[in-house]
Design an enzyme around this catalytic site. Structure first.
Site, mmCIF file in Angstrom:
data_model
loop_
_atom_site.group_PDB
_atom_site.id
_atom_site.type_symbol
_atom_site.label_atom_id
_atom_site.label_comp_id
_atom_site.label_asym_id
_atom_site.label_seq_id
_atom_site.Cartn_x
_atom_site.Cartn_y
_atom_site.Cartn_z
ATOM 1 N N LYS A 183 1.156 -1.449 -0.336
ATOM 2 C CA LYS A 183 0.055 0.461 -0.216
ATOM 3 C C LYS A 183 0.874 0.838 0.382
ATOM 4 O O LYS A 183 0.213 2.223 -0.469
ATOM 5 C CB LYS A 183 -1.008 0.260 0.712
ATOM 6 C CG LYS A 183 -1.787 -0.850 0.705
ATOM 7 C CD LYS A 183 -3.388 -0.486 1.709
ATOM 8 C CE LYS A 183 -4.247 -1.023 1.794
ATOM 9 N NZ LYS A 183 -5.761 -0.621 2.056
ATOM 10 N N SER A 202 -17.115 16.135 -3.162
ATOM 11 C CA SER A 202 -16.917 15.137 -4.464
ATOM 12 C C SER A 202 -18.457 16.045 -5.063
ATOM 13 O O SER A 202 -19.099 17.274 -4.709
ATOM 14 C CB SER A 202 -17.647 14.105 -4.254
ATOM 15 O OG SER A 202 -18.268 13.779 -5.271
ATOM 16 N N TYR A 251 -24.844 17.330 -5.731
ATOM 17 C CA TYR A 251 -26.354 16.831 -6.426
ATOM 18 C C TYR A 251 -26.171 14.451 -6.211
ATOM 19 O O TYR A 251 -25.107 14.305 -5.800
ATOM 20 C CB TYR A 251 -26.444 16.467 -7.919
ATOM 21 C CG TYR A 251 -25.242 15.102 -8.837
ATOM 22 C CD1 TYR A 251 -23.944 15.671 -8.816
ATOM 23 C CD2 TYR A 251 -25.972 14.532 -9.084
ATOM 24 C CE1 TYR A 251 -23.636 14.404 -9.526
ATOM 25 C CE2 TYR A 251 -25.434 12.927 -9.676
ATOM 26 C CZ TYR A 251 -23.992 13.216 -10.106
ATOM 27 O OH TYR A 251 -23.104 12.760 -10.545
ATOM 28 N N TYR A 262 -22.825 6.549 -0.544
ATOM 29 C CA TYR A 262 -21.772 7.006 -0.717
ATOM 30 C C TYR A 262 -21.907 8.576 -1.030
ATOM 31 O O TYR A 262 -21.256 9.426 -0.173
ATOM 32 C CB TYR A 262 -20.775 6.835 -1.665
ATOM 33 C CG TYR A 262 -19.547 7.454 -2.402
ATOM 34 C CD1 TYR A 262 -18.602 7.314 -1.627
ATOM 35 C CD2 TYR A 262 -19.568 7.772 -3.550
ATOM 36 C CE1 TYR A 262 -17.414 7.914 -1.598
ATOM 37 C CE2 TYR A 262 -18.237 8.570 -4.208
ATOM 38 C CZ TYR A 262 -17.454 8.780 -2.704
ATOM 39 O OH TYR A 262 -16.333 9.777 -2.831
ATOM 40 N N LYS A 276 -20.419 11.845 1.540
ATOM 41 C CA LYS A 276 -19.484 13.097 0.567
ATOM 42 C C LYS A 276 -20.776 14.680 1.188
ATOM 43 O O LYS A 276 -19.951 15.425 1.267
ATOM 44 C CB LYS A 276 -19.646 12.911 -0.292
ATOM 45 C CG LYS A 276 -18.857 11.803 -1.393
ATOM 46 C CD LYS A 276 -17.192 12.021 -0.151
ATOM 47 C CE LYS A 276 -16.757 12.757 -0.138
ATOM 48 N NZ LYS A 276 -15.060 12.552 0.073
ATOM 49 N N PRO A 280 -14.275 16.814 -6.644
ATOM 50 C CA PRO A 280 -14.393 15.890 -8.404
ATOM 51 C C PRO A 280 -15.601 15.383 -8.821
ATOM 52 O O PRO A 280 -16.938 14.497 -7.693
ATOM 53 C CB PRO A 280 -12.976 15.346 -8.395
ATOM 54 C CG PRO A 280 -12.953 15.622 -7.000
ATOM 55 C CD PRO A 280 -14.170 16.206 -6.321
ATOM 56 N N SER A 307 -12.822 4.133 -8.927
ATOM 57 C CA SER A 307 -12.401 4.587 -10.454
ATOM 58 C C SER A 307 -12.047 3.137 -10.978
ATOM 59 O O SER A 307 -11.570 3.242 -12.339
ATOM 60 C CB SER A 307 -11.167 5.219 -10.012
ATOM 61 O OG SER A 307 -11.950 6.577 -9.621
ATOM 62 N N PHE A 321 -21.301 10.798 -16.640
ATOM 63 C CA PHE A 321 -20.290 10.925 -15.786
ATOM 64 C C PHE A 321 -19.527 12.590 -15.535
ATOM 65 O O PHE A 321 -19.059 12.107 -16.658
ATOM 66 C CB PHE A 321 -19.032 10.029 -15.386
ATOM 67 C CG PHE A 321 -20.180 8.211 -14.705
ATOM 68 C CD1 PHE A 321 -20.399 8.560 -13.520
ATOM 69 C CD2 PHE A 321 -19.680 7.623 -15.846
ATOM 70 C CE1 PHE A 321 -20.628 7.337 -12.999
ATOM 71 C CE2 PHE A 321 -20.887 6.315 -14.853
ATOM 72 C CZ PHE A 321 -21.055 5.976 -13.732
HETATM 73 P P1 NAP Z 1 -8.980 5.474 -2.628
HETATM 74 O O1 NAP Z 1 -8.229 4.619 -3.164
HETATM 75 O O2 NAP Z 1 -9.924 4.112 -1.500
HETATM 76 O O3 NAP Z 1 -8.582 6.002 -1.215
HETATM 77 C C1 NAP Z 1 -9.280 6.404 0.072
HETATM 78 C C2 NAP Z 1 -8.330 6.495 1.000
HETATM 79 O O4 NAP Z 1 -8.928 6.833 2.323
HETATM 80 C C3 NAP Z 1 -7.171 5.512 1.483
HETATM 81 O O5 NAP Z 1 -6.031 6.009 1.731
HETATM 82 C C4 NAP Z 1 -7.669 4.934 2.338
HETATM 83 O O6 NAP Z 1 -6.989 4.110 2.860
HETATM 84 C C5 NAP Z 1 -8.589 6.021 3.190
HETATM 85 N N1 NAP Z 1 -9.412 5.089 4.062
HETATM 86 C C6 NAP Z 1 -10.864 4.597 3.938
HETATM 87 N N2 NAP Z 1 -10.953 4.235 5.158
HETATM 88 C C7 NAP Z 1 -10.398 4.619 6.626
HETATM 89 C C8 NAP Z 1 -10.414 4.687 7.529
HETATM 90 N N3 NAP Z 1 -11.530 4.190 8.101
HETATM 91 N N4 NAP Z 1 -8.878 5.568 8.377
HETATM 92 C C9 NAP Z 1 -8.494 5.400 7.176
HETATM 93 N N5 NAP Z 1 -7.987 5.819 5.842
HETATM 94 C C10 NAP Z 1 -8.996 5.252 5.870
HETATM 95 O O7 NAP Z 1 -10.311 6.108 -3.259
HETATM 96 P P2 NAP Z 1 -9.904 7.841 -4.200
HETATM 97 O O8 NAP Z 1 -10.735 7.506 -4.958
HETATM 98 O O9 NAP Z 1 -8.335 8.301 -3.813
HETATM 99 O O10 NAP Z 1 -10.744 8.557 -2.892
HETATM 100 C C11 NAP Z 1 -9.675 9.923 -2.223
HETATM 101 C C12 NAP Z 1 -10.719 11.041 -2.212
HETATM 102 O O11 NAP Z 1 -11.748 11.388 -3.197
HETATM 103 C C13 NAP Z 1 -11.854 10.534 -1.070
HETATM 104 O O12 NAP Z 1 -11.968 11.172 0.391
HETATM 105 C C14 NAP Z 1 -13.297 9.999 -1.865
HETATM 106 O O13 NAP Z 1 -14.514 10.876 -1.855
HETATM 107 C C15 NAP Z 1 -12.636 11.154 -3.142
HETATM 108 N N6 NAP Z 1 -13.338 11.110 -4.498
HETATM 109 C C16 NAP Z 1 -13.064 9.594 -5.572
HETATM 110 C C17 NAP Z 1 -14.100 10.194 -6.697
HETATM 111 C C18 NAP Z 1 -13.575 9.135 -7.805
HETATM 112 O O14 NAP Z 1 -14.330 9.227 -8.804
HETATM 113 N N7 NAP Z 1 -12.023 8.974 -6.803
HETATM 114 C C19 NAP Z 1 -14.635 11.401 -6.879
HETATM 115 C C20 NAP Z 1 -14.835 11.954 -6.232
HETATM 116 C C21 NAP Z 1 -14.076 12.259 -4.494
HETATM 117 P P3 NAP Z 1 -6.724 2.255 2.869
HETATM 118 O O15 NAP Z 1 -5.603 2.813 1.274
HETATM 119 O O16 NAP Z 1 -6.109 2.207 4.275
HETATM 120 O O17 NAP Z 1 -7.956 1.334 2.678
#
Ligand code: NAP
Length: 353
Positions: free
Chosen positions: A45, A131, A136, A166, A170, A194, A210, A231
């Site tokens: 990780k 997000s 919306y 989800y 957010k 985003p 994603s 999207f």
């Molecule tokens: P991701 O790779 O799954 O990243 C999520 C992060 O949150 C990981 O580092 C995960 O840690 C951590 N996390 C989850 N539960 C946790 C907990 N209980 N304690 C500590 N850390 C925790 O997903 P991502 O797509 O990069 O998302 C990152 C952010 O962007 C999020 O806030 C998401 O809502 C936002 N976002 C994403 C998108 C998209 O399309 N990807 C769009 C809009 C907003 P672990 O690795 O240990 O699980």
């Protein structure tokens, strides 16, 4: 407000799909990064971050922190002027207890990080990864509101723990962050909102939807057709850059729709077919909504989700973000193609032909 780039910054969830690019750009800019992760000893990780740090002028320090741990963020925040709070689960399928798996970590995590900000007086600005789903809930919300496009003035009022949990996680987290911020005037809050983030991943160990969605373009899930879902797409590298601009631009303020352009799933498939040909099971048509309504529940698509999202166009106005953060966005189709290419190059998807 100005920021001293010789001081460290904190990135929560530093090993995530989005945050890994943010950490990379910060380190390459010579900034010292304190990153929280759940398990700093888990090389699968965090190994990619350590490899990036080895070649970059900035230093990386990893800290263990779970979002539910009230006191875990004080130590990594010491001396930081800017805090990037990205950690939050982005998981949509296989959820059994949405309150415990999505809403609690998003909301309590945001509270715990911001309560640490209240205690650590060096912090001047918090950039929260929110997000567009805090703006919306369902695609049908746009028609219901009688608007042509969502802006930062809109809020998601249609999600709940039972419907689009989800999205609900957010909007609850972002609203709470603004409430906490409004009670004081030492630190500023800026949010990045985003759309659907796609583009090359630096990590294979992320649970982000994603990455799971892009894999569906290769694993045959969409062979019979794609739901007519739209999207707002944005490149992961642009999202990382937007965070950095939100962190260090003196006058940056408010919420930021961080989207390039809207694509349907079929349009993503067409972009992929244009580049990679017929060898992969990219969708060639859209599935009838009536079929999804009947069969959806057996494939994890609730009827209410189908009813309020399939076939409804989506549009977002990103002009404020372009202006406030001086951003340009990569074209969405190029992002989709580069993401698939990275999956082929890294062996995430088996090469065909
Ligand atoms: P991701 O790779 O799954 O990243 C999520 C992060 O949150 C990981 O580092 C995960 O840690 C951590 N996390 C989850 N539960 C946790 C907990 N209980 N304690 C500590 N850390 C925790 O997903 P991502 O797509 O990069 O998302 C990152 C952010 O962007 C999020 O806030 C998401 O809502 C936002 N976002 C994403 C998108 C998209 O399309 N990807 C769009 C809009 C907003 P672990 O690795 O240990 O699980």
């Amino acid at each position: 407000m100005t920021f001293d780039k010789t001081k460290p910054v904190l990135v929560t969830g530093g090993n995530g799909y989005v945050a890994s690019w943010l950490v990379k750009y910060l380190l390459e800019d010579g900034i010292d990064v304190h990153a929280t992760v759940r398990d700093p000893a888990n090389k699968k990780k965090v190994g990619h971050l350590e490899a990036i740090a080895a070649d970059a002028p900035g230093t990386l320090t990893l800290y263990a922190a779970d979002l539910f741990d009230e006191n875990a963020f004080d130590e990594p925040m010491q001396g930081c002027e800017v805090v990037f709070h990205t950690a939050s689960p982005f998981v949509i399928s296989g959820i059994k207890d949405a309150q415990a798996e999505l809403v609690d970590p998003a909301l309590k995590g945001t509270e715990n990080v911001l309560q640490a900000v209240e205690r650590v007086k060096s912090v001047k600005r918090v950039v929260l990864t929110s997000s567009v789903v805090a703006i919306y809930g369902d695609a049908a919300d746009m028609a219901d509101a009688g608007i042509d496009a969502f802006t930062e003035a809109h809020w998601n009022t249609t999600s709940s723990v039972d419907h689009q949990p989800y999205n609900y996680s957010k909007v609850r987290a972002e609203r709470r962050a603004w409430q906490i911020n409004e009670k004081q005037d030492r630190w500023q809050l800026v949010t990045i909102n985003p759309g659907f983030v796609l583009g090359p991943s630096l990590t294979q160990a992320s649970a982000s939807t994603s990455l799971a969605t892009m894999k569906q373009f290769a694993d045959g899930t969409l062979k019979m057709g794609a739901p007519e879902l739209y999207f707002g797409v944005v490149d992961v590298r642009d999202v990382a850059l937007a965070h950095i601009k939100a962190g260090f631009t003196p006058d940056a303020s408010g919420r930021h729709i961080t989207n390039s352009e809207t694509l349907s799933m079929l349009e993503m498939g067409e972009a992929l077919r244009g580049e990679f040909g017929e060898r992969y099971p990219f969708p060639t048509r859209e599935l009838p909504k009536a079929l999804l309504w009947v069969a959806g529940p057996f494939q994890g698509l609730a009827r209410k989700f189908v009813a309020r999202n399939v076939g409804y166009p989506l549009a977002f106005d990103n002009s404020y973000t372009k202006r406030d953060l001086d951003m340009e966005f990569r074209p969405a189709r190029a992002t989709v193609v580069e993401h698939f290419q990275q999956m082929l190059d890294d062996g995430v998807v088996r090469r065909r032909g």
